[in-house]
Every structure is written in C-alpha cells, then in structure tokens.
Design a protein around this motif. Structure first.
Motif, PDB file in Angstrom:
ATOM      1  N   GLN A 106       6.999   0.572 -20.887  1.00 23.74           N
ATOM      2  CA  GLN A 106       8.088   0.430 -21.853  1.00 23.74           C
ATOM      3  C   GLN A 106       9.251  -0.308 -21.199  1.00 23.74           C
ATOM      4  O   GLN A 106       9.618  -0.043 -20.068  1.00 23.74           O
ATOM      5  N   GLU A 107       9.833  -1.236 -21.938  1.00 20.56           N
ATOM      6  CA  GLU A 107      10.967  -2.002 -21.414  1.00 20.56           C
ATOM      7  C   GLU A 107      12.076  -1.043 -21.007  1.00 20.56           C
ATOM      8  O   GLU A 107      12.445  -0.138 -21.745  1.00 20.56           O
ATOM      9  N   ALA A 108      12.573  -1.203 -19.820  1.00 18.96           N
ATOM     10  CA  ALA A 108      13.589  -0.289 -19.303  1.00 18.96           C
ATOM     11  C   ALA A 108      14.739  -1.066 -18.702  1.00 18.96           C
ATOM     12  O   ALA A 108      14.594  -2.216 -18.282  1.00 18.96           O
ATOM     13  N   ALA A 109      15.880  -0.407 -18.637  1.00 22.77           N
ATOM     14  CA  ALA A 109      17.104  -1.069 -18.192  1.00 22.77           C
ATOM     15  C   ALA A 109      16.980  -1.622 -16.781  1.00 22.77           C
ATOM     16  O   ALA A 109      17.522  -2.688 -16.471  1.00 22.77           O
ATOM     17  N   HIS A 110      16.253  -0.936 -15.902  1.00 17.58           N
ATOM     18  CA  HIS A 110      16.195  -1.354 -14.504  1.00 17.58           C
ATOM     19  C   HIS A 110      15.381  -2.640 -14.297  1.00 17.58           C
ATOM     20  O   HIS A 110      15.462  -3.250 -13.240  1.00 17.58           O
ATOM     21  N   LEU A 111      14.604  -3.060 -15.283  1.00 19.16           N
ATOM     22  CA  LEU A 111      13.780  -4.257 -15.110  1.00 19.16           C
ATOM     23  C   LEU A 111      14.609  -5.532 -15.025  1.00 19.16           C
ATOM     24  O   LEU A 111      14.099  -6.578 -14.620  1.00 19.16           O
ATOM     25  N   ARG A 166      19.140  10.331 -14.344  1.00 18.11           N
ATOM     26  CA  ARG A 166      18.257  10.677 -15.465  1.00 18.11           C
ATOM     27  C   ARG A 166      17.272   9.548 -15.774  1.00 18.11           C
ATOM     28  O   ARG A 166      16.089   9.782 -16.026  1.00 18.11           O
ATOM     29  N   HIS A 167      17.789   8.322 -15.722  1.00 20.88           N
ATOM     30  CA  HIS A 167      16.933   7.167 -15.995  1.00 20.88           C
ATOM     31  C   HIS A 167      15.880   7.021 -14.898  1.00 20.88           C
ATOM     32  O   HIS A 167      14.692   6.820 -15.174  1.00 20.88           O
ATOM     33  N   ALA A 168      16.314   7.102 -13.645  1.00 22.96           N
ATOM     34  CA  ALA A 168      15.393   6.934 -12.520  1.00 22.96           C
ATOM     35  C   ALA A 168      14.348   8.042 -12.500  1.00 22.96           C
ATOM     36  O   ALA A 168      13.164   7.798 -12.230  1.00 22.96           O
ATOM     37  N   ASP A 169      14.764   9.251 -12.805  1.00 20.66           N
ATOM     38  CA  ASP A 169      13.833  10.377 -12.824  1.00 20.66           C
ATOM     39  C   ASP A 169      12.801  10.201 -13.932  1.00 20.66           C
ATOM     40  O   ASP A 169      11.607  10.465 -13.737  1.00 20.66           O
ATOM     41  N   ALA A 170      13.246   9.746 -15.084  1.00 24.34           N
ATOM     42  CA  ALA A 170      12.332   9.555 -16.223  1.00 24.34           C
ATOM     43  C   ALA A 170      11.279   8.493 -15.925  1.00 24.34           C
ATOM     44  O   ALA A 170      10.159   8.545 -16.447  1.00 24.34           O
ATOM     45  N   HIS A 171      11.631   7.501 -15.091  1.00 22.23           N
ATOM     46  CA  HIS A 171      10.699   6.415 -14.773  1.00 22.23           C
ATOM     47  C   HIS A 171      10.065   6.562 -13.393  1.00 22.23           C
ATOM     48  O   HIS A 171       9.470   5.611 -12.873  1.00 22.23           O
ATOM     49  N   ARG A 189      18.443   2.663  -6.922  1.00 23.95           N
ATOM     50  CA  ARG A 189      17.671   3.865  -6.580  1.00 23.95           C
ATOM     51  C   ARG A 189      18.467   4.786  -5.656  1.00 23.95           C
ATOM     52  O   ARG A 189      18.422   6.013  -5.800  1.00 23.95           O
ATOM     53  N   LEU A 190      19.193   4.208  -4.716  1.00 29.86           N
ATOM     54  CA  LEU A 190      19.989   5.022  -3.798  1.00 29.86           C
ATOM     55  C   LEU A 190      21.162   5.684  -4.515  1.00 29.86           C
ATOM     56  O   LEU A 190      21.480   6.852  -4.265  1.00 29.86           O
ATOM     57  N   LEU A 191      21.792   4.957  -5.427  1.00 32.41           N
ATOM     58  CA  LEU A 191      22.873   5.544  -6.221  1.00 32.41           C
ATOM     59  C   LEU A 191      22.329   6.685  -7.071  1.00 32.41           C
ATOM     60  O   LEU A 191      22.932   7.765  -7.155  1.00 32.41           O
ATOM     61  N   ALA A 192      21.189   6.453  -7.699  1.00 36.68           N
ATOM     62  CA  ALA A 192      20.581   7.476  -8.551  1.00 36.68           C
ATOM     63  C   ALA A 192      20.193   8.713  -7.750  1.00 36.68           C
ATOM     64  O   ALA A 192      20.189   9.832  -8.279  1.00 36.68           O
ATOM     65  N   ALA A 193      19.868   8.525  -6.481  1.00 31.85           N
ATOM     66  CA  ALA A 193      19.497   9.643  -5.618  1.00 31.85           C
ATOM     67  C   ALA A 193      20.712  10.386  -5.076  1.00 31.85           C
ATOM     68  O   ALA A 193      20.562  11.349  -4.321  1.00 31.85           O
ATOM     69  N   GLY A 194      21.911   9.925  -5.458  1.00 29.14           N
ATOM     70  CA  GLY A 194      23.125  10.624  -5.048  1.00 29.14           C
ATOM     71  C   GLY A 194      23.775  10.106  -3.790  1.00 29.14           C
ATOM     72  O   GLY A 194      24.709  10.735  -3.269  1.00 29.14           O
ATOM     73  N   ARG A 195      23.336   8.963  -3.291  1.00 31.95           N
ATOM     74  CA  ARG A 195      23.954   8.396  -2.091  1.00 31.95           C
ATOM     75  C   ARG A 195      25.314   7.783  -2.435  1.00 31.95           C
ATOM     76  O   ARG A 195      25.469   7.171  -3.490  1.00 31.95           O
ATOM     77  N   PHE A 245       0.879  -1.170   0.000  1.00 26.95           N
ATOM     78  CA  PHE A 245       0.000   0.000   0.000  1.00 26.95           C
ATOM     79  C   PHE A 245       0.912   1.213   0.000  1.00 26.95           C
ATOM     80  O   PHE A 245       1.482   1.576   1.024  1.00 26.95           O
ATOM     81  N   SER A 246       1.102   1.804  -1.165  1.00 22.52           N
ATOM     82  CA  SER A 246       2.203   2.742  -1.347  1.00 22.52           C
ATOM     83  C   SER A 246       1.783   3.970  -2.137  1.00 22.52           C
ATOM     84  O   SER A 246       0.802   3.949  -2.892  1.00 22.52           O
ATOM     85  N   MET A 247       2.568   5.046  -1.999  1.00 20.42           N
ATOM     86  CA  MET A 247       2.335   6.237  -2.825  1.00 20.42           C
ATOM     87  C   MET A 247       2.894   6.038  -4.230  1.00 20.42           C
ATOM     88  O   MET A 247       2.525   6.754  -5.161  1.00 20.42           O
ATOM     89  N   HIS A 248       3.788   5.076  -4.406  1.00 18.59           N
ATOM     90  CA  HIS A 248       4.401   4.838  -5.713  1.00 18.59           C
ATOM     91  C   HIS A 248       3.384   4.221  -6.672  1.00 18.59           C
ATOM     92  O   HIS A 248       2.746   3.225  -6.350  1.00 18.59           O
ATOM     93  N   ASP A 249       3.278   4.807  -7.852  1.00 14.30           N
ATOM     94  CA  ASP A 249       2.329   4.265  -8.821  1.00 14.30           C
ATOM     95  C   ASP A 249       2.971   3.946 -10.166  1.00 14.30           C
ATOM     96  O   ASP A 249       2.275   3.604 -11.120  1.00 14.30           O
ATOM     97  N   SER A 250       4.293   4.040 -10.255  1.00 17.02           N
ATOM     98  CA  SER A 250       4.941   3.766 -11.536  1.00 17.02           C
ATOM     99  C   SER A 250       4.935   2.262 -11.812  1.00 17.02           C
ATOM    100  O   SER A 250       5.094   1.446 -10.886  1.00 17.02           O
ATOM    101  N   PRO A 251       4.751   1.846 -13.068  1.00 22.88           N
ATOM    102  CA  PRO A 251       4.777   0.418 -13.398  1.00 22.88           C
ATOM    103  C   PRO A 251       6.062  -0.263 -12.941  1.00 22.88           C
ATOM    104  O   PRO A 251       6.045  -1.427 -12.544  1.00 22.88           O
ATOM    105  N   ALA A 252       7.178   0.478 -12.985  1.00 24.79           N
ATOM    106  CA  ALA A 252       8.458  -0.111 -12.584  1.00 24.79           C
ATOM    107  C   ALA A 252       8.445  -0.518 -11.113  1.00 24.79           C
ATOM    108  O   ALA A 252       8.901  -1.602 -10.747  1.00 24.79           O
ATOM    109  N   MET A 253       7.913   0.361 -10.243  1.00 24.04           N
ATOM    110  CA  MET A 253       7.860   0.042  -8.824  1.00 24.04           C
ATOM    111  C   MET A 253       6.904  -1.117  -8.560  1.00 24.04           C
ATOM    112  O   MET A 253       7.175  -1.996  -7.741  1.00 24.04           O
ATOM    113  N   VAL A 254       5.784  -1.117  -9.256  1.00 28.87           N
ATOM    114  CA  VAL A 254       4.820  -2.212  -9.083  1.00 28.87           C
ATOM    115  C   VAL A 254       5.453  -3.541  -9.495  1.00 28.87           C
ATOM    116  O   VAL A 254       5.344  -4.548  -8.778  1.00 28.87           O
TER     117      VAL A 254
END
Length: 212
Positions: free
Chosen positions: A141-146, A200-205, A157-163, A84-93
C-alpha cells in the motif's frame, strides 16, 4: 567474468559472518575476500579494493546498511550488492532497491538460496527471495515514507524509534543543524507532524526493527 567470484560479507554478527564464509567457500567458484562487522570498515575497504558481490545486512552499526549501500555503490558502480536481511517488509525492500541493491533475500531463506543469489547477482540478475517477491507482487500500500530518499528514510526510522536529533547527529556523523533540517523535510514530505505520528506509522509498516 572469469575465475572465482570475489565475495565480501558485511554483517555485525561474527557467528553469522563465519557461517556465510564457510557456506560460500564450499563452492568451487567463490571466495570470500573480506568480511566486516560495521559499515565504516566496509566503506574504507572499498576505497582501495574491489569485489564482484557484497552480501550486506541492513542492520549495521554506525551509518547503517542503507547508507553503506549507497556509499559503496557510488564508489564502486560495478559492484553487485545483495542484501541479506531479517527485514521482510515491502517498504524496507523498496528502500534497499532504490538505494542501489541488486537483489534482496531474507534470512529465513534456505542456505542454497544465498549461494544461488550470489551467482545470479554476479550475472546481473535481480534475485529476490520468494517471500520478498510475493510481497512486492501483491503490491505494498502506498505509504508516506516511500517519498523519502535513503538518507531521509534512515533518519525517519531513528526519529520514529525515539532518538533525539543530537543522538542521530552523533550516530550518522552529521551536525545537529543538518539533522534538524532533515527532520523538517521529513515532516513536510510525510505529513507526520510529531514523533508519535512517526512511531505509529513506522510500527504499522514494520520499519522499526534494527534501529537500536
């Protein structure tokens, strides 16, 4: 299944957990047997207790929701986990379902939808909120992270966020060498060579929400 459904709540917001508890316990066939604000506490509880349904937020302190999902399902295979999440992107699902989620609702859902989803998950069905079902039906759309495993995806996700590698190691209770090895694997699998490319990839998805 006999008796009332035993439900566990895992969400880092106390007000949200209180609201969920009151909502579910108005139903004659449900009882909330525990609730937790962080992933480690939830995992520790399931080491010696069981339940019928876990209602889990993905944006959890510590190891995070996806890690919690995988660990709890490994420990309690019969447990039904409803994200039960705020995330609604197909990738997160998709990542959540791959990690073992039995259903997925977004927090924009009506209260009655949560009640119905808990019952459906307990019956062995796969409840999805309408927005999630529509997005998946349309086909993301097929994406690299899948290609990433749940652990790789969490680190991505943490790397993409700058950690930094050191920050991620401390957060996930891993060695810096292990995280560095994951970073190399992630780059090889995704073809994203730099942190900027990952961002850029994480932000786009829409993958960056909840990585604070």
């Amino acid at each position: 299944m006999s008796g009332r459904l035993r439900v566990v709540l895992a969400d880092d917001h106390a007000v949200v957990r209180t609201g969920y508890r009151r909502l579910l316990e108005l139903e004659d066939d449900m009882e909330v047997v525990a609730d937790f604000a962080d992933s480690d506490a939830a995992c520790a509880w399931f080491a010696s207790h069981d339940a019928d349904v876990l209602v889990l937020d993905l944006s959890m302190p510590g190891r995070g929701g996806l890690e919690t999902l995988a660990r709890v399902k490994a420990r309690r295979p019969g447990l039904r986990v409803l994200v039960f999440s705020m995330h609604d992107s197909p990738a997160m699902v998709d990542q959540a379902l791959r990690a073992g989620a039995d259903g997925y609702l977004t927090k924009s859902s009506e209260p009655d939808a949560l009640i119905d989803a808990v019952r459906r998950a307990a019956r062995g069905e796969q409840p999805l909120s309408p927005d999630v079902a529509s997005a998946r039906a349309a086909g993301a759309q097929e994406a690299a992270h899948l290609s990433l495993t749940p652990r790789e995806f969490a680190i991505f996700r943490l790397l993409a966020a700058g950690r930094t590698v050191e920050e991620i190691a401390a957060r996930l209770f891993l060695s810096t060498k292990t995280v560095a090895n994951y970073q190399t694997t992630i780059r090889q699998k995704t073809g994203l060579a730099s942190v900027l490319d990952m961002y850029r990839h994480a932000d786009a998805h829409r993958l960056l929400d909840g990585t604070e």
